[in-house]
Structure formats: structure tokens, C-alpha cells
Design an enzyme around this catalytic site. Structure first.
Site, PDB file in Angstrom:
ATOM      1  N   GLY A  39       0.161  -1.021  -0.143  1.00 57.59           N
ATOM      2  CA  GLY A  39      -0.333  -0.190   0.252  1.00 57.59           C
ATOM      3  C   GLY A  39       1.209   1.139  -0.009  1.00 57.59           C
ATOM      4  O   GLY A  39       0.354   2.208   0.432  1.00 57.59           O
ATOM      5  N   ASN A  53       1.849   2.941  -2.454  1.00 56.52           N
ATOM      6  CA  ASN A  53       1.173   3.927  -3.634  1.00 56.52           C
ATOM      7  C   ASN A  53       0.249   4.264  -2.840  1.00 56.52           C
ATOM      8  O   ASN A  53      -0.594   5.315  -3.495  1.00 56.52           O
ATOM      9  CB  ASN A  53       1.550   3.208  -5.125  1.00 56.52           C
ATOM     10  CG  ASN A  53       2.181   3.452  -5.754  1.00 56.52           C
ATOM     11  OD1 ASN A  53       3.048   4.504  -6.629  1.00 56.52           O
ATOM     12  ND2 ASN A  53       2.966   1.893  -5.793  1.00 56.52           N
ATOM     13  N   ILE A  62      -4.911 -10.316 -12.955  1.00 56.59           N
ATOM     14  CA  ILE A  62      -5.479  -9.445 -13.890  1.00 56.59           C
ATOM     15  C   ILE A  62      -6.437  -9.736 -14.250  1.00 56.59           C
ATOM     16  O   ILE A  62      -8.044 -10.287 -13.919  1.00 56.59           O
ATOM     17  CB  ILE A  62      -4.680 -10.655 -15.004  1.00 56.59           C
ATOM     18  CG1 ILE A  62      -3.423 -10.856 -15.086  1.00 56.59           C
ATOM     19  CG2 ILE A  62      -6.008 -10.379 -16.654  1.00 56.59           C
ATOM     20  CD1 ILE A  62      -2.908 -11.880 -16.014  1.00 56.59           C
ATOM     21  N   HIS A  72       3.114   0.510 -12.456  1.00 62.37           N
ATOM     22  CA  HIS A  72       3.802  -1.339 -13.151  1.00 62.37           C
ATOM     23  C   HIS A  72       5.461  -0.364 -12.478  1.00 62.37           C
ATOM     24  O   HIS A  72       5.856   0.774 -13.377  1.00 62.37           O
ATOM     25  CB  HIS A  72       3.696  -1.636 -14.774  1.00 62.37           C
ATOM     26  CG  HIS A  72       4.332  -2.818 -14.871  1.00 62.37           C
ATOM     27  ND1 HIS A  72       4.172  -3.597 -14.562  1.00 62.37           N
ATOM     28  CD2 HIS A  72       5.443  -2.710 -15.654  1.00 62.37           C
ATOM     29  CE1 HIS A  72       4.962  -4.703 -14.708  1.00 62.37           C
ATOM     30  NE2 HIS A  72       5.187  -4.460 -15.692  1.00 62.37           N
ATOM     31  N   ASP A  77      -0.098  -5.757 -19.084  1.00 62.55           N
ATOM     32  CA  ASP A  77       0.713  -4.580 -18.927  1.00 62.55           C
ATOM     33  C   ASP A  77       0.491  -3.938 -19.917  1.00 62.55           C
ATOM     34  O   ASP A  77       1.671  -3.570 -20.609  1.00 62.55           O
ATOM     35  CB  ASP A  77       1.838  -4.409 -18.277  1.00 62.55           C
ATOM     36  CG  ASP A  77       1.619  -5.288 -16.816  1.00 62.55           C
ATOM     37  OD1 ASP A  77       0.892  -4.598 -15.998  1.00 62.55           O
ATOM     38  OD2 ASP A  77       2.387  -6.033 -16.453  1.00 62.55           O
TER      39      ASP A  77
END
Ligand code: GAR
Length: 209
Positions: free
Chosen positions: A17, A19, A99, A116, A152
Site C-alpha cells: 500500500g 502507492n 489480471i 508498473h 500491462d
């Protein structure tokens, strides 16, 4: 924006966490005019849920279903419903390690983004910083991109390079990449919230308005 007032963000994560913290701090500093409406995780004990709760954010665990690398159809519907009920304008993946295939992307077309830890299209998938070290590249980095059904592979919104240093270990490199992530992710979200990102096919442009 759905209510014409505050830009509402839903954050999905499976891990530490950091970010999420960077985004909440950018909001607190007034650099991002938004509110975090909901935090969801597929990992019951994930740090991201603890961070969210400590900050008084709505945070829920939704069991991921039967697959290891993706959400099954019903589960993806549950994530999507929760985000719709929270009336979010943007779905922000922050270390969400599954995904997305269908429901969620259909419910939020062009409104799901990811961070990413590499300069995409190099090193998609898991352990991107280790892939960069193993390959021996001189630069890797961090990328913010729209999410499509691939791995991605969606249109790139923002990127910043990070050099590999001679003494780098996987940990030291990831640490520097994440410092970059914490700077570029809140900025990219602010650009989207302010309507500055224009998409044309697989390219995006940042307007100066
Ligand atoms: C971040 O470094 C993010 O780029 C990566 O997971 C980490 C989550 O950290 N995501 C991926 O590798 C997705 N393919 P955080 O939970 O501390 O924000």
C-alpha cells in the site's frame, strides 16, 4: 466526474500500500483534488487494508475466487459492483496482482489505470525489477498506463526512467523505482482528474490546460 464535485477514486491493491499512501499524501498536500472513496483487496491481511483503515478510508477484502492470477467472472462482478456503489470516477490499481478480464473493464471503460515497476513495454508481468536486473539493462523505470485485457499492455499515460546502479540488489532497485512511482502516480491521477489526458488510439497526450 459523476457528482460534479469531488473526483472519486477506488484503489485496488494486494500488498504494502505504499502507492495508496503516496496518493493520500498528495491529496492532503492539495496536489490532487480527489477523494479515495473505496479501497479493495484480494488479500485479507494485506497492509494496504490496514493503511486505509488507519486513515479512516472505506476498505474491504473481497475473496478472489478460484483462480491464482485472475478474478473469476463472479468475483470481478463483485469488485465492479462495489466500485459502482461507491460511485468512483477512476479505478486505480496499486499493486493489484490479478489480471482483470471483463466485467470491471466494461463497467469502467477507459477509467482503469495501473502502475508498473518498469519502462513498459519492457518487462511486463511479475517481478519486473528483477527481470531488469537479470537482463542487465542500464535503465528501467516506472509506468502509469490504462488497463486493457492484456498484461500491462494498455496505453501509456506517464513514464519515468530509473538507472540501474552497479551495486544494486533487487531490494535497492525496487526501492528507487517505488520512490519514482510515488511521485508520478499521484501526478498522473491529477492529470486525469483535471481532464488533461487525451487518448488517441494507443497513444495519450497531456494537454496544457
Ligand atoms: C508497486 O511497485 C507496483 O508497481 C507493483 O506492485 C507494487 C505495489 O507496491 N505492481 C506490479 O508489479 C503490477 N504488475 P505497493 O503495494 O507498496 O503500492
Amino acid at each position: 466526474m459523476s457528482n460534479g464535485e469531488t473526483f472519486r477514486i477506488g484503489v485496488l491493491g494486494s500488498g504494502n500500500g505504499s502507492n495508496l499512501i503516496a496518493i493520500t499524501e498528495a491529496i492532503e498536500r492539495g496536489e490532487l483534488s480527489a477523494e479515495i472513496a473505496l479501497v479493495l483487496s484480494d488479500v485479507k491481511e494485506a497492509e494496504i487494508l490496514q493503511h486505509a483503515k488507519r486513515r479512516g478510508l472505506m476498505a474491504c477484502y473481497i475473496a478472489p475466487g478460484k483462480y491464482r492470477t485472475k478474478l473469476d467472472e463472479e468475483t470481478e462482478k463483485s469488485y465492479s459492483c462495489a466500485l459502482q456503489q461507491a460511485d468512483v470516477d477512476l479505478v486505480v490499481l496499486a499493486g493489484f496482482m490479478r489480471i482483470l478480464k471483463d466485467e470491471l473493464l466494461k463497467s469502467f471503460p477507459g477509467k482503469v489505470i495501473n502502475i508498473h515497476p518498469s519502462l513498459l513495454p519492457s518487462f511486463p508481468g511479475v517481478g519486473a525489477w528483477k527481470q531488469a536486473l537479470d537482463h542487465g539493462v542500464k535503465f528501467t523505470g516506472a509506468t502509469v498506463h490504462f488497463v486493457d485485457q492484456g498484461i500491462d499492455s494498455g496505453a501509456i499515460i506517464a513514464q519515468e526512467p530509473v538507472p540501474l546502479l552497479d551495486g544494486d540488489t533487487p531490494e535497492s532497485l525496487l526501492d528507487r523505482i517505488q520512490q519514482t512511482e510515488h511521485r508520478i502516480y499521484p501526478k498522473a491521477i491529477a492529470d486525469i482528474a483535471e481532464g488533461r489526458i487525451i487518448s488517441k488510439g494507443h497513444r495519450t497526450f497531456r494537454s496544457t490546460k
